[in-house]
Every structure is written in structure tokens, then in C-alpha cells.
Design an enzyme around this catalytic site. Structure first.
Site, PDB file in Angstrom:
ATOM      1  N   ASP A  13       0.867  -1.181   0.000  1.00  0.00           N
ATOM      2  CA  ASP A  13       0.000   0.000   0.000  1.00  0.00           C
ATOM      3  C   ASP A  13       0.899   1.225   0.000  1.00  0.00           C
ATOM      4  O   ASP A  13       2.065   1.153   0.414  1.00  0.00           O
ATOM      5  CB  ASP A  13      -0.924   0.031   1.213  1.00  0.00           C
ATOM      6  N   TYR A  45      -1.218   8.378  -3.312  1.00  0.00           N
ATOM      7  CA  TYR A  45      -1.120   7.830  -4.659  1.00  0.00           C
ATOM      8  C   TYR A  45      -2.299   8.267  -5.518  1.00  0.00           C
ATOM      9  O   TYR A  45      -2.201   8.285  -6.742  1.00  0.00           O
ATOM     10  CB  TYR A  45      -1.080   6.300  -4.589  1.00  0.00           C
ATOM     11  N   CYS A  76      -4.385  -1.440  -1.992  1.00  0.00           N
ATOM     12  CA  CYS A  76      -4.571  -0.048  -2.396  1.00  0.00           C
ATOM     13  C   CYS A  76      -5.552  -0.024  -3.561  1.00  0.00           C
ATOM     14  O   CYS A  76      -5.273  -0.613  -4.612  1.00  0.00           O
ATOM     15  CB  CYS A  76      -3.226   0.560  -2.812  1.00  0.00           C
ATOM     16  N   CYS A 178     -11.076   3.558  -0.745  1.00  0.00           N
ATOM     17  CA  CYS A 178      -9.647   3.755  -0.455  1.00  0.00           C
ATOM     18  C   CYS A 178      -9.398   3.138   0.906  1.00  0.00           C
ATOM     19  O   CYS A 178     -10.156   3.392   1.856  1.00  0.00           O
ATOM     20  CB  CYS A 178      -9.308   5.245  -0.446  1.00  0.00           C
ATOM     21  N   HIS A 180      -7.222   3.792   3.089  1.00  0.00           N
ATOM     22  CA  HIS A 180      -6.999   4.809   4.121  1.00  0.00           C
ATOM     23  C   HIS A 180      -8.310   5.196   4.802  1.00  0.00           C
ATOM     24  O   HIS A 180      -8.351   5.478   6.007  1.00  0.00           O
ATOM     25  CB  HIS A 180      -6.369   6.065   3.503  1.00  0.00           C
TER      26      HIS A 180
END
Length: 252
Positions: A13, A45, A76, A178, A180
């Protein structure tokens, strides 16, 4: 695939996003060794163009190749959406990507918000996914600052700061596109007051299927190692996840 004791699975990731998925895979596969590769210096990214993404990811996959992994998990959404075909064509090991959980969210009905990075939101992969599984009422929203905010404020995530980065509308479900964003899943759920979906469990189950979950029994404890990026930070956040959710006999 040939079955081996204590197989090695590599994760990749951009930063901390994939750690929640790593936790779920470690929990489901206690006799598999994991190596987590990251590139925290270049988060997010999601703001990079496809050619730049491929160049950065390819550099890391050349290092991963040297470990002869049983499988690699691309933790990711941005890399999965933009680079997975390139990676699978170039490398011989199994590569598993993570996708936004559009299909299960569509069963909820009503209006669905898909939170994604700019690169994912513009990708053919997400367009095709929504076309195939969407309910015809999905809105994609990309904020280029959300992933970097989470990466840089993981120890002090602020509700007010985060909701300012979200669309101020009502939705019947939300898809986190995502990894995150999984760190703010509870905040998103509280703000929209609706179910929130991510691809964590489905991706972990896919890895279990690839490896053969019950076929990897070793006598030693599994090993979890971190490579690249901010290793100390990534290891620390993973340890915090372990502390909060609990995994015993972890050997870092």
C-alpha cells in the site's frame, strides 16, 4: 499452487491504508508470514497519473519478486484500479487486488456514495464495476486531501476536519473506495447515519481461497515484517490495531 508451510505473502500500500486489511489477513491466516511494503513518502497515490503510478509500483514489485512470495496483496484501491493488469501480466506470482464494495452496497438500495481517490474515481475499473454491480443510483466523490489527511493525522483524527472533506448530502449507504478511509469508517457512519461498506473481508477471504486456508500449518509463530516507507510508523499503527482488536502469538 504448491502448498508450503509458513508461506510468505507480501502486501503493498502507499502508506498506512493497507494495515487494516493486513490485520484481517493475519487474523484469518495465523500460519502465514507477511511482509508489508509501503511508500509513505509519496502518499497520496490517488493524485498521481497512471504512468507515474506504474513506475513507482513496479519499482517496489521488483523488490517483492526477490522474496518469491506465494501471493501478493495490493492493499490499495488506486493501484488495483490502475495497475493490476500491468502487474499480473509482468509477474508470475498470484496478485490479489482490493476493489470498492459496490456489489454488496448496491443490495442496500437507495442512493449510494462511493468515496474514492481522484485516480480511482477516473479509472475504467471503477466505471466498469459500477456499471456491472451498481444500483443505478451511485455518486462518486473524490477529495484529493482526504487520504493524506488520514495518513498525516492518524493519531489525532478530528471529526470536524474530516466531515468538511465529505459531501454534505444524505445517502442510504457509503462505499469506502480507499483503504486509508477505513480508519475513519466510524466517523463516516456517524455522519451519514447509514451502512458503510469496504472491501476488507472480501479481499481477505479471496486470499484464503488462493492459499488454501487450512493447508499451511507450521510449528513456529508467524512473522510480520515491514519494508520501505516509514517502517516504524507502520509497525506502530499495526501494533495498535493488534492491541485494540487482539491477535496472540505475533512474532514481528
Amino acid at each position: 499452487m504448491e502448498k508450503v508451510l509458513n508461506p510468505t505473502v507480501c502486501f503493498f500500500d502507499s502508506g498506512i491504508g493497507g494495515l487494516c486489511l493486513l490485520y484481517e489477513c493475519v487474523r484469518k491466516l495465523p500460519d502465514v508470514d507477511f511482509v508489508y511494503f509501503a511508500d509513505n513518502e509519496n502518499v497520496p497515490y490517488g493524485s498521481l497519473d497512471k504512468n507515474t503510478l506504474i513506475a513507482k509500483v513496479d519499482e517496489i514489485f521488483l523488490r517483492i519478486q526477490n522474496l518469491n512470495p506465494s501471493a501478493v496483496v495490493v492493499a490499495c484501491n488506486t493501484v488495483t484500479a490502475n495497475c493490476i493488469d500491468y502487474l499480473r501480466n509482468k509477474y508470475k506470482f498470484d496478485i490479489i487486488g482490493i476493489q470498492p464494495a459496490v456489489k454488496p452496497a448496491s443490495k442496500q438500495g437507495g442512493k449510494c456514495l462511493v468515496l474514492a481517490t481522484p485516480a480511482t474515481s477516473k479509472s475504467e475499473a471503477l466505471t466498469e464495476l459500477i456499471k456491472k454491480f451498481g444500483n443505478g443510483n451511485m455518486e462518486i466523490f473524490a477529495n484529493e486531501n482526504l487520504a493524506s489527511y488520514i495518513e498525516n493525522h492518524i493519531d489525532e483524527l478530528n471529526y470536524s476536519d474530516i466531515v468538511k472533506l465529505l459531501p454534505q448530502k444524505r445517502f442510504d449507504s457509503v462505499v469506502l473506495g480507499c483503504t486509508h478511509y477505513i480508519f475513519i469508517k466510524d466517523i463516516v457512519k456517524s455522519f451519514y447515519k447509514c451502512p458503510v461498506f469496504d472491501g476488507i473481508e472480501g479481499t481477505a477471504d479471496h486470499l484464503c481461497e488462493k492459499l488454501g486456508k487450512n493447508d499451511h500449518r507450521g510449528k513456529r509463530a508467524q512473522k510480520i515484517t515491514f519494508s520501505g516507507g516509514f517502517e516504524y510508523k507502520n509497525r506502530g499503527i499495526f501494533r495498535k490495531l493488534i492491541s485494540e482488536k487482539g491477535i496472540s502469538a505475533l512474532n514481528e
